[in-house]
Design an enzyme around this catalytic site. Sequence first.
Site, PDB file in Angstrom:
ATOM      1  N   LEU A  24       0.975  -1.121  -0.250  1.00  0.00           N
ATOM      2  CA  LEU A  24      -0.046  -0.278  -0.209  1.00  0.00           C
ATOM      3  C   LEU A  24       0.910   1.525  -0.471  1.00  0.00           C
ATOM      4  CD1 LEU A  24      -2.715  -1.236   2.335  1.00  0.00           C
ATOM      5  CD2 LEU A  24      -2.305  -1.318   0.154  1.00  0.00           C
ATOM      6  N   GLU A  26       0.297   5.843  -1.000  1.00  0.00           N
ATOM      7  CA  GLU A  26      -0.492   7.009  -0.280  1.00  0.00           C
ATOM      8  C   GLU A  26      -1.778   6.802  -1.663  1.00  0.00           C
ATOM      9  OE1 GLU A  26      -1.888   9.736   1.844  1.00  0.00           O
ATOM     10  OE2 GLU A  26      -0.644   8.570   3.254  1.00  0.00           O
ATOM     11  N   HIS A  28      -3.650   4.250  -2.398  1.00  0.00           N
ATOM     12  CA  HIS A  28      -4.717   3.661  -1.954  1.00  0.00           C
ATOM     13  C   HIS A  28      -5.006   3.947  -0.790  1.00  0.00           C
ATOM     14  CE1 HIS A  28      -1.460   0.100  -3.689  1.00  0.00           C
ATOM     15  NE2 HIS A  28      -2.797  -0.037  -4.408  1.00  0.00           N
ATOM     16  N   GLN A  52      -5.048 -12.053 -13.176  1.00  0.00           N
ATOM     17  CA  GLN A  52      -4.959 -10.076 -14.631  1.00  0.00           C
ATOM     18  C   GLN A  52      -3.526 -10.503 -14.928  1.00  0.00           C
ATOM     19  OE1 GLN A  52      -6.374  -8.619 -10.684  1.00  0.00           O
ATOM     20  NE2 GLN A  52      -4.857  -7.044 -11.393  1.00  0.00           N
ATOM     21  N   GLY A 138      -9.190   3.206  -8.121  1.00  0.00           N
ATOM     22  CA  GLY A 138      -8.358   5.377  -8.143  1.00  0.00           C
ATOM     23  C   GLY A 138      -8.711   5.267 -10.216  1.00  0.00           C
ATOM     24  N   VAL A 167      -3.047   9.883  -6.869  1.00  0.00           N
ATOM     25  CA  VAL A 167      -2.070  10.873  -6.052  1.00  0.00           C
ATOM     26  C   VAL A 167      -0.888  10.387  -6.611  1.00  0.00           C
ATOM     27  CG1 VAL A 167      -1.187  10.366  -3.900  1.00  0.00           C
ATOM     28  CG2 VAL A 167      -3.661   9.703  -3.834  1.00  0.00           C
ATOM     29  N   MET A 175       1.296   7.232  -7.658  1.00  0.00           N
ATOM     30  CA  MET A 175       2.068   6.760  -6.774  1.00  0.00           C
ATOM     31  C   MET A 175       2.209   5.053  -7.576  1.00  0.00           C
ATOM     32  SD  MET A 175       1.580   7.749  -3.466  1.00  0.00           S
ATOM     33  CE  MET A 175       2.786   9.386  -3.028  1.00  0.00           C
TER      34      MET A 175
HETATM   35  P1  AMP Z   1      -3.576  -1.800  -6.526  1.00  0.00           P
HETATM   36  O1  AMP Z   1      -2.686  -2.167  -5.445  1.00  0.00           O
HETATM   37  O2  AMP Z   1      -2.862  -1.667  -7.952  1.00  0.00           O
HETATM   38  O3  AMP Z   1      -4.423  -3.080  -7.419  1.00  0.00           O
HETATM   39  O4  AMP Z   1      -4.463  -0.800  -6.634  1.00  0.00           O
HETATM   40  C1  AMP Z   1      -5.257  -0.859  -6.254  1.00  0.00           C
HETATM   41  C2  AMP Z   1      -6.487   0.468  -6.017  1.00  0.00           C
HETATM   42  O5  AMP Z   1      -5.405   1.567  -5.625  1.00  0.00           O
HETATM   43  C3  AMP Z   1      -7.215   0.830  -7.563  1.00  0.00           C
HETATM   44  O6  AMP Z   1      -8.281   1.326  -7.658  1.00  0.00           O
HETATM   45  C4  AMP Z   1      -6.003   1.562  -8.033  1.00  0.00           C
HETATM   46  O7  AMP Z   1      -6.289   2.568  -9.103  1.00  0.00           O
HETATM   47  C5  AMP Z   1      -5.909   2.551  -7.075  1.00  0.00           C
HETATM   48  N1  AMP Z   1      -4.364   3.361  -6.885  1.00  0.00           N
HETATM   49  C6  AMP Z   1      -3.268   2.954  -7.370  1.00  0.00           C
HETATM   50  N2  AMP Z   1      -2.687   3.890  -7.201  1.00  0.00           N
HETATM   51  C7  AMP Z   1      -3.209   4.410  -7.144  1.00  0.00           C
HETATM   52  C8  AMP Z   1      -3.084   5.798  -7.321  1.00  0.00           C
HETATM   53  N3  AMP Z   1      -1.417   6.474  -6.852  1.00  0.00           N
HETATM   54  N4  AMP Z   1      -3.968   7.401  -7.207  1.00  0.00           N
HETATM   55  C9  AMP Z   1      -4.667   6.917  -6.733  1.00  0.00           C
HETATM   56  N5  AMP Z   1      -5.658   5.498  -6.580  1.00  0.00           N
HETATM   57  C10 AMP Z   1      -4.575   4.669  -6.568  1.00  0.00           C
END
Ligand code: AMP
Length: 274
Positions: A24, A26, A28, A52, A138, A167, A175
């Site tokens: 995780l 910022e 997340h 995936q 995100g 973010v 990020m």
């Molecule tokens: P992940 O762990 O990469 O599958 O991401 C989980 C959730 O966090 C997804 O909805 C992503 O779009 C969101 N997320 C990942 N990186 C960012 C970011 N930099 N800013 C905002 N949301 C993010």
Amino acid sequence: MQQHADTLRSRGDQIGFVPTMGFLHEGHLSLMRKAREDNNTLVVSIFVNPTQFGPGEDFEDYPRDLERDSDLCREVGTDILFFPSAAEMYPENFRTTVNVSGLTQVLCGKSRPTHFQGVTTIVAKLFAIVKPHRAYFGLKDYQQYRMISLMAKDMNMDLEVVGLPTVREPDGLAMSSRNTYLSNEERRSALSLYSSLAAADRMVREGITEVKEIETGVREIIESESHTRIDYVEIVDPQELAHIDRIDGRALLALAVNVGQTRLIDNVLIGENA
Ligand code: AMP
């Protein structure tokens, strides 16, 4: 988890849900804080979903740190951290998939043809298990957000899909758990993703509407850095993700770039009221 969800729902609690693959950051945490604000129960899932990842992608190497993640979850007031095993999620003879047709084959779908079906299938399963009132995603993964919204609508899933802004690090790099793969030199090159998006935004504000011209400007900025190999740079309609020729209202500029061995994505909404 389903029993917990039933109990929470029967006493009138609102369940906010943030699905993640862990490690995780910022980005997340911003989703988790918003979900915490909007609901009286916050459920976070951590599951590195094998379906995936394509062959040769980074499933095995994907960064994992459950201990640190659970500390961060606790800090933002997570009520339930759900981290199922792959064997539980995909028992033998598992055979159902969820596919949002059309959108799986554009943008990231071109070079990752099985990716989005893996995403929509696991998210549909997680929704059925966690039974959230609201789920938070995100906009960094804009195509994913769009497909999940469409899936929820098409399948009458009784929840709200909320999309929240990307973010970034103070220097603009979006990020991502995958940023940890970058060497110092690659990380400097990776900044060109953000600077190219910012340049495109400026071009549109200055009145340039020709999509080819903007895409070429973006490509030049990224290609001028070492270690970068563009997968795609595309300006599309934000609803259908279909190619457009001219900016006329809001548009999505999305890109994927390999920086060294690391595939990074980023995007920005440009055009009217962006
Ligand atoms: P992940 O762990 O990469 O599958 O991401 C989980 C959730 O966090 C997804 O909805 C992503 O779009 C969101 N997320 C990942 N990186 C960012 C970011 N930099 N800013 C905002 N949301 C993010």
